[in-house]
Design a protein around this motif. Structure first.
Motif, short mmCIF file in Angstrom:
data_model
loop_
_atom_site.label_atom_id
_atom_site.label_comp_id
_atom_site.label_asym_id
_atom_site.label_seq_id
_atom_site.Cartn_x
_atom_site.Cartn_y
_atom_site.Cartn_z
N TYR A 1 0.85 -1.18 0.00
CA TYR A 1 0.00 0.00 0.00
C TYR A 1 0.89 1.23 0.00
CZ TYR A 1 0.84 0.06 5.08
OH TYR A 1 1.42 0.08 6.32
N ALA A 2 0.32 2.36 -0.40
CA ALA A 2 1.06 3.63 -0.47
C ALA A 2 0.48 4.60 0.54
CB ALA A 2 0.96 4.22 -1.87
N CYS A 3 1.36 5.13 1.39
CA CYS A 3 1.00 6.19 2.35
C CYS A 3 1.46 7.51 1.75
CB CYS A 3 1.73 6.00 3.67
SG CYS A 3 1.34 4.49 4.51
N ALA A 4 0.73 8.57 2.02
CA ALA A 4 1.12 9.86 1.46
C ALA A 4 0.59 11.00 2.30
CB ALA A 4 0.59 10.00 0.04
N TYR A 5 1.26 12.13 2.18
CA TYR A 5 0.70 13.40 2.60
C TYR A 5 0.15 14.02 1.33
CZ TYR A 5 2.35 13.61 7.40
OH TYR A 5 2.55 13.37 8.73
N VAL A 6 -1.15 14.30 1.34
CA VAL A 6 -1.79 14.97 0.20
C VAL A 6 -2.11 16.39 0.64
CG1 VAL A 6 -3.90 15.08 -1.19
CG2 VAL A 6 -2.71 12.89 -0.86
N GLU A 7 -1.65 17.35 -0.16
CA GLU A 7 -1.98 18.75 0.11
C GLU A 7 -3.30 19.06 -0.60
OE1 GLU A 7 0.02 22.87 -1.05
OE2 GLU A 7 1.16 21.72 0.44
N LEU A 8 -4.32 19.32 0.18
CA LEU A 8 -5.64 19.62 -0.37
C LEU A 8 -5.64 20.99 -1.04
CD1 LEU A 8 -7.85 18.46 2.63
CD2 LEU A 8 -7.28 17.17 0.56
N GLU A 9 -6.54 21.19 -1.99
CA GLU A 9 -6.67 22.51 -2.64
C GLU A 9 -6.89 23.61 -1.62
OE1 GLU A 9 -9.81 22.46 -5.58
OE2 GLU A 9 -8.41 21.88 -7.15
N GLU A 10 -7.54 23.27 -0.51
CA GLU A 10 -7.83 24.26 0.53
C GLU A 10 -6.60 24.61 1.36
OE1 GLU A 10 -11.41 22.30 -0.85
OE2 GLU A 10 -9.57 21.46 -0.05
N GLY A 11 -5.52 23.82 1.24
CA GLY A 11 -4.28 24.14 1.94
C GLY A 11 -3.74 23.12 2.91
N PRO A 12 -4.57 22.49 3.76
CA PRO A 12 -3.98 21.57 4.72
C PRO A 12 -3.48 20.29 4.07
CG PRO A 12 -6.36 21.56 4.95
CD PRO A 12 -6.02 22.63 3.94
N ARG A 13 -2.57 19.63 4.75
CA ARG A 13 -2.06 18.34 4.31
C ARG A 13 -2.71 17.25 5.16
NH1 ARG A 13 3.68 20.91 4.32
NH2 ARG A 13 3.52 22.03 2.34
N ILE A 14 -3.13 16.19 4.48
CA ILE A 14 -3.79 15.07 5.14
C ILE A 14 -2.95 13.82 4.93
CG2 ILE A 14 -5.27 14.80 3.09
CD1 ILE A 14 -7.44 13.65 4.85
N PHE A 15 -2.69 13.08 6.01
CA PHE A 15 -1.97 11.81 5.91
C PHE A 15 -2.99 10.76 5.52
CE2 PHE A 15 0.09 7.98 7.70
CZ PHE A 15 1.25 8.04 6.94
N THR A 16 -2.72 10.02 4.44
CA THR A 16 -3.73 9.17 3.85
C THR A 16 -3.07 8.04 3.08
OG1 THR A 16 -5.73 9.22 2.46
CG2 THR A 16 -3.90 10.64 1.78
N ASN A 17 -3.86 7.29 2.34
CA ASN A 17 -3.36 6.27 1.42
C ASN A 17 -3.69 6.68 -0.01
OD1 ASN A 17 -3.98 3.12 3.22
ND2 ASN A 17 -2.65 4.80 3.71
N ILE A 18 -2.84 6.26 -0.93
CA ILE A 18 -3.10 6.43 -2.37
C ILE A 18 -3.56 5.07 -2.87
CG2 ILE A 18 -2.17 7.12 -4.60
CD1 ILE A 18 -2.21 9.38 -2.51
N VAL A 19 -4.69 5.03 -3.56
CA VAL A 19 -5.32 3.77 -3.96
C VAL A 19 -5.64 3.78 -5.46
CG1 VAL A 19 -6.29 3.34 -1.66
CG2 VAL A 19 -7.60 4.67 -3.33
#
Length: 132
Positions: free
Chosen positions: A77-95
């Motif tokens: 599985y892939a873990c990532a920090y995704v920077e949302l268009e609104e600005g914050p970064r969310i720790f999540t998975n890429i699927v």
């Protein structure tokens, strides 16, 4: 190979609105009304001012991979920090993708995935992201 089981989130009075929205396919983020800045994870006080002057607002569900790693275990599985268009970064998975195609700066979109409690009952959908 069996599908990876996503652990169900713990839902309490402070997170219920977020998980209710997730069940409807919506991602909520926090908004500090004092600064106008969005934040993740949603909570009752602004991380910028510590003020309770906050709202929950719907995010677009679009973002960019800020950083990632691929866990090469029995069920990769892939873990990532995704920077949302609104600005914050969310720790999540890429699927829903070929992990070899992942890169920093890749545009992604929200993809809720089902979760499961320890007793096997379904949990709230969990926000993850897939290439846009």
């Amino acid at each position: 190979m069996s599908e990876r089981i996503i652990a169900a989130p713990v839902i309490d009075s402070s997170t219920k609105a977020v998980w209710d929205a997730a069940a409807e396919g919506r991602l909520l983020v926090g908004l500090c009304r004092d600064t106008g800045r969005h934040f993740w994870y949603p909570r009752g006080a602004s991380p910028f001012t510590l003020s309770p002057n906050v709202d929950l607002v719907q995010a677009t569900g679009r973002g960019t991979i800020y950083s990632y790693t691929v866990m090469r275990v029995a069920q990769p599985y892939a873990c990532a920090y995704v920077e949302l268009e609104e600005g914050p970064r969310i720790f999540t998975n890429i699927v829903d993708c070929d992990f070899a195609e992942l890169r920093i700066g890749l545009k992604v979109r929200l993809a809720f995935k089902p979760s499961q409690a320890a007793d096997g009952t379904p949990g709230a959908p969990v926000p993850m992201f897939a290439p846009a």
